[in-house]
Scaffold this active site. Structure first.
Site, PDB file in Angstrom:
ATOM      1  N   GLY A  38      47.531  34.935  45.535  1.00  0.00           N
ATOM      2  CA  GLY A  38      47.433  35.809  46.700  1.00  0.00           C
ATOM      3  C   GLY A  38      46.022  35.959  47.205  1.00  0.00           C
ATOM      4  N   ALA A  39      45.539  37.192  47.216  1.00  0.00           N
ATOM      5  CA  ALA A  39      44.218  37.484  47.751  1.00  0.00           C
ATOM      6  C   ALA A  39      43.663  38.711  47.050  1.00  0.00           C
ATOM      7  CB  ALA A  39      44.293  37.715  49.254  1.00  0.00           C
ATOM      8  N   MET A  40      42.348  38.905  47.176  1.00  0.00           N
ATOM      9  CA  MET A  40      41.669  40.027  46.549  1.00  0.00           C
ATOM     10  C   MET A  40      40.679  40.624  47.527  1.00  0.00           C
ATOM     11  SD  MET A  40      41.160  42.079  44.121  1.00  0.00           S
ATOM     12  CE  MET A  40      39.937  43.382  44.225  1.00  0.00           C
ATOM     13  N   GLU A  41      40.735  41.958  47.682  1.00  0.00           N
ATOM     14  CA  GLU A  41      40.063  42.668  48.763  1.00  0.00           C
ATOM     15  C   GLU A  41      38.604  42.983  48.516  1.00  0.00           C
ATOM     16  OE1 GLU A  41      42.196  45.929  46.250  1.00  0.00           O
ATOM     17  OE2 GLU A  41      42.618  43.896  46.928  1.00  0.00           O
ATOM     18  N   ASN A  42      37.888  42.220  47.716  1.00  0.00           N
ATOM     19  CA  ASN A  42      36.474  42.496  47.445  1.00  0.00           C
ATOM     20  C   ASN A  42      35.755  42.930  48.723  1.00  0.00           C
ATOM     21  OD1 ASN A  42      36.885  41.026  44.798  1.00  0.00           O
ATOM     22  ND2 ASN A  42      37.070  39.315  46.208  1.00  0.00           N
ATOM     23  N   HIS A 101      46.722  43.001  55.341  1.00  0.00           N
ATOM     24  CA  HIS A 101      46.784  43.796  54.105  1.00  0.00           C
ATOM     25  C   HIS A 101      45.401  43.908  53.474  1.00  0.00           C
ATOM     26  CE1 HIS A 101      48.863  44.968  50.223  1.00  0.00           C
ATOM     27  NE2 HIS A 101      47.674  44.587  49.772  1.00  0.00           N
ATOM     28  N   GLU A 102      44.719  42.787  53.320  1.00  0.00           N
ATOM     29  CA  GLU A 102      43.426  42.796  52.625  1.00  0.00           C
ATOM     30  C   GLU A 102      42.359  43.531  53.427  1.00  0.00           C
ATOM     31  OE1 GLU A 102      43.371  41.943  49.558  1.00  0.00           O
ATOM     32  OE2 GLU A 102      45.401  41.146  49.659  1.00  0.00           O
ATOM     33  N   GLU A 159      47.534  50.090  47.203  1.00  0.00           N
ATOM     34  CA  GLU A 159      48.453  49.001  47.515  1.00  0.00           C
ATOM     35  C   GLU A 159      49.611  49.414  48.425  1.00  0.00           C
ATOM     36  OE1 GLU A 159      47.548  46.182  47.074  1.00  0.00           O
ATOM     37  OE2 GLU A 159      46.077  46.272  45.474  1.00  0.00           O
ATOM     38  N   HIS A 188      42.552  47.199  53.054  1.00  0.00           N
ATOM     39  CA  HIS A 188      41.925  47.665  51.817  1.00  0.00           C
ATOM     40  C   HIS A 188      40.446  48.010  52.010  1.00  0.00           C
ATOM     41  CE1 HIS A 188      44.827  47.432  48.630  1.00  0.00           C
ATOM     42  NE2 HIS A 188      45.107  46.166  48.807  1.00  0.00           N
TER      43      HIS A 188
END
Length: 871
Positions: A285-289, A321-322, A344, A325
């Site tokens: 998926g992805a990560m919202e850093n 979505h990201e 989330e 965040h």
């Protein structure tokens, strides 16, 4: 790496269960680390050795001691500490591998106030997405490798020693050594670069805002970059070499989304830049850093020649979505993982809202019913949990990233927004973000902001939805009173396969109307078990509840109302048709209605029903029956009836898109094609094979929307030569999206011999690490026994390819394909041998699902066979 907590477990349970949710307070926030010392700023120097896959570095942490102490306790995992000083004086470091902690003891007591902790350390670069990891990928110039990080929830401690719990916000300034020719990306912009004269250079990044440690990011490799700007924010999308043009769609989406969120939240994106990095693997998926979002490239890059409409929609939704965040999760962060849904659930809701706003033709909220159905199916089980759940340790933190947190959270927020009103809800969200910016919160802080904005007791309304498990079914009956319709509503808990559920009630906003009288619509709050409502509608009018399908509850109609609504199915609004079908199937699963009632409802659908959302709902219900029918006496007859239901749509849609057709028709075409083809329809199979053969000669001949289903159908009925062709295509593919399609086709093989060959790919070093272990679960869909035996025989080798984050789910994802109750016991026993006790939660959920399907198969199939025979 799993934790064995003793004393702290009791503390957490008392904290979680012994009081209602309270506003954020640092001292009472759950966590392992002592709160007598807090970090304020990290200065990190990191020297990765790309060839040796090791790191070395130093970190200086400006800390504040709140009470006299000699010991500073922070987190470290898979690191070696090479030096330690406090305020320049030597200190003694002590690692606890089991607890993932590092205690540093000063020679003298430390007085309250500011101090400097300096640590030297070495670590490892791994092949799985945990901390700093390396990802290999193929290019026309040969194999390349990039580095990326994945810190959430608890892997920043693998990269540098830190207070790795979300409540310990601090600023982070990173300096990293990179090979010449490589680009480095982190949270902040680059402030300086210095050549080292040995083929490397040092890159220094600006300090971050105050944030949680899990948001730190570092990516480095041979990148191309696409740049742009929106609302004064510098945008960059980094890709591996040659893929820059595939980032244009994502860039246009990003510009629209950032501007929309700046307005909606009333708080501008606070960083000077927002980078997004396409990783060719690593994670799914992805990560919202903050300021440097990482994605699996398949959910960020769009190639108009090869990417499907489904991929296009997924990319927009995941970016939305990201980026959500960046406010919900980054600017304001949940204090502890028990409130993960604040990150989330809200990002899921906001991402869906933004995607729907910009793409009304996609009917995003209408089709999000599938996500709501998924959440309800999980939430009705005995193994469910509240949205807010106690989290005791690192393993519990990973388990919290589940369907309830994301999708029930999204569904509840949508219902709450609808109940309060969109403008009032937004006012409360704006106030919440403004008040708590750069801080930590609990759910109680959000309720307080919404209560102030709305003047309603939101906390009282929401408590049952977030602090207790499950959801209600609202029974609806109606009678005529003085020429009008009186509706009786009754609520009770809705469950699946739960013989003794705890009785619970909710405050349920129920919107009602007579079908032929839209003006009669009204919303009532069902706060007790029963209520009566008088509608301004003529006697005998059919009554519909949960109008618009925004409520997170089931509806069960009295027989006379159910029959009347079935008669008017084609006249109902699209969202209400979807909801009626979804509730009808759920009531069958719950043994609250006969399967024949559901099948009769589906039988009313014909070629005139063109709604993608309706057919997706039908494919879900009938697909479940089809899976239960596998190798059963009624399989062939049911498949024939199922295919006949789809025939009208297939004749309407055909193989090729018509000029100007709605994008939803393309998605429906793919879904119907896949179902007919995998079901063995001879005409569809022959054409799929012909198109696949032409594709091999001329790839442009096969439309992007058809590639996934055609490959799946060809893979299902593949012979050895076709299987080899698909494998060659998988090995040669230079994009993750294409790789996933080909491996998915290999996993679909019906031939047991080919299924065994596919299973072997899970251990083949040539299979991408992010794909390899999950091949087994893909094969299990058609060959559960083969896949399960393979998983047991090769458990250690497979687990070595799975991240800590996904480990608890791994064996359940394979055994979950069974529908024989005895297999549930096998799963529990095997996981108990192979994984620590913390894995038991996910295993129990999967075991419960297996037992449920076994009971459903025994109960439904005789009735289904009789119904089909009577057609």
């Amino acid at each position: 790496m799993k934790l064995r907590l003793v004393g702290v477990i009791g503390f957490f349970l008392v904290l979680a269960l012994g009081r209602a949710e309270q506003p954020f307070a640092f001292a009472t926030t759950p966590g392992k680390l002592p709160k007598d010392v807090v970090p304020h700023h990290y200065t990190i120097q990191l020297r990765p050795d790309v060839a040796a896959l090791t790191t070395a570095g130093e970190v200086t942490i400006d800390v504040e001691v709140l009470a006299p102490t000699r010991r500073l306790v922070l987190n470290a995992n898979a690191l070696e500490i090479t030096s330690a000083t406090i305020d320049g004086a030597a200190a003694t470091p002590e690692l606890d591998a089991a607890e993932q902690t590092l205690a540093v003891t000063a020679a003298e007591p430390l007085a309250p106030g500011r101090h400097a902790l300096r640590l030297g350390f070495t670590g490892k670069i791994v092949r799985t997405a945990e901390g700093l990891f390396a990802e290999k990928y193929q290019t026309p110039a040969g194999e390349k490798q990039m580095l990326s990080t994945q810190m959430e929830p608890t892997d920043a401690r693998r990269v540098f020693p830190c207070w790795d719990e979300p409540v310990f916000r601090a600023t982070f300034q990173l300096t990293v050594t990179v090979p010449e020719g490589h680009t480095a990306v982190s949270n902040g912009p680059i402030t300086a670069e210095r050549p080292l004269g040995d083929g490397r250079r040092e890159v220094e990044f600006a300090a971050t805002p105050s944030m949680a440690s899990y948001l730190v990011v570092l990516c480095m490799g041979e990148f191309d970059v696409l740049r742009d700007e929106v609302d004064g924010v510098q945008l960059g999308i980094y890709t591996t070499a040659g893929k820059r043009e595939q980032a244009r769609y994502a860039m246009e989406a990003t510009k629209r989304i950032v501007s929309y969120y700046n307005d909606y939240f009333g708080v501008k994106y606070p960083l000077p830049k927002l980078d997004q990095i396409a990783v060719p693997g690593g994670f799914s998926g992805a990560m919202e850093n903050w300021g440097g979002i990482t994605y699996n490239e398949s959910v960020l890059l769009f190639d108009p020649a090869t990417s499907s409409q489904g991929t296009k929609e997924m990319i927009f939704a995941i970016i939305a979505h990201e980026i959500a965040h960046q406010w919900f999760g980054n600017l304001v962060t949940m204090a502890w993982w028990d409130n993960l849904w604040l990150n989330e659930g809200f990002a899921s809701w906001m991402g869906t809202k933004a995607t729907d706003h910009f793409n009304p033709g996609w009917q995003v909220w209408l089709r999000a019913n599938g996500e709501k159905e998924e959440a309800m199916a999980r939430d009705a089980r005995p193994t469910t949990h509240p949205i807010q759940q106690p989290v005791l340790n690192e393993s519990g933190a990973t388990d919290a990233f589940d369907t309830i947190t994301y999708l029930k959270g999204q569904g509840f927020i949508r219902m709450l927004e609808n109940y309060l009103g969109a403008d009032i809800f937004r006012a409360g969200i704006r106030a919440y973000l403004a008040k708590h910016a750069y801080g930590s919160t609990t759910t109680a802080d959000l309720w307080a902001a919404l209560e102030k904005a709305s003047g309603k007791p939101v906390g009282e309304f929401a408590a049952a939805w977030t602090e207790q498990p499950g959801f209600p079914v609202v029974r609806v009956a109606a009678r005529d009173v003085d020429g009008r319709r009186e509706v009786e509503l009754t609520q009770e808990r809705f469950t699946l396969n739960d013989p003794a559920p705890k009785p619970l009630t909710w405050q349920v906003p129920v919107t009602l109307a007579a079908v032929d009288q839209p003006a009669s619509a009204r919303t009532v709050l069902l706060s007790g078990e029963t209520a009566r409502v008088l509608l301004d509608a003529p006697a005998g009018s059919p009554v519909l509840a949960n109008l618009g399908n925004t409520g997170f509850y089931r509806t069960a109609y009295a027989p006379d109302l159910a029959s009347a609504l079935a008669e008017k199915l084609s006249q109902l609004p699209e969202d209400d048709r979807v909801n009626l079908l979804g509730d009808a199937w759920a009531l069958v699963e719950a043994d609250r209605n006969e399967v024949g009632v559901y099948l009769n409802l589906v039988a009313r659908l014909d070629r005139g029903e063109t709604s993608l959302a309706v057919w997706q709902e039908v494919l879900g219900g009938l697909g479940t029956i089809e899976a239960l029918q596998r190798d059963q006496p009624g399989e062939v007859a049911f498949r024939a009836w199922f295919s006949e239901r789809l025939r009208g749509q297939w004749e309407r849609l055909g193989w090729d898109a018509l000029p100007g057709e709605p994008s939803n028709d393309g998605l429906l075409r793919a879904g119907v094609l896949r179902s007919l083809g995998l079901g063995g329809d001879a005409t569809v199979l022959a054409e799929a094979r012909a198109r696949f053969a032409k594709f091999q000669r001329d790839p442009a001949s096969l439309a992007a929307d058809l590639r996934g289903p055609v490959f799946n159908v060809v893979g299902r009925f593949a012979d050895e030569a076709t299987w080899e062709t698909l494998l060659g295509l998988a090995r040669a593919a230079d994009g993750v999206e294409e790789q996933q399609r080909y491996y998915g086709a290999l996993e679909a093989a019906a031939d047991p011999a080919l299924a065994r060959r596919t299973l072997a790919l899970a251990l083949d070093p040539a299979t991408p690490t992010a794909i390899a272990p999950w091949v087994v679960a893909g094969v299990a869909d058609r060959h559960p026994a083969l896949a399960w035996d393979f998983a047991q025989e090769n458990a250690d080798a497979l687990l070595a390819k799975v991240t800590f984050f996904a480990r608890n789910d791994y064996f359940p994802s394979i055994a979950g394909a069974f529908s024989e109750a005895a297999r549930a016991d096998e799963l529990i026993a095997f996981v108990a041998q192979k994984l620590p006790p913390e894995a038991a939660t996910e295993t129990a959920r999967a075991a419960g699902d297996i037992r449920f399907r076994a009971a459903l198969k025994a109960r439904l199939l005789p009735a289904v066979d009789a119904w089909v025979a009577g057609r």
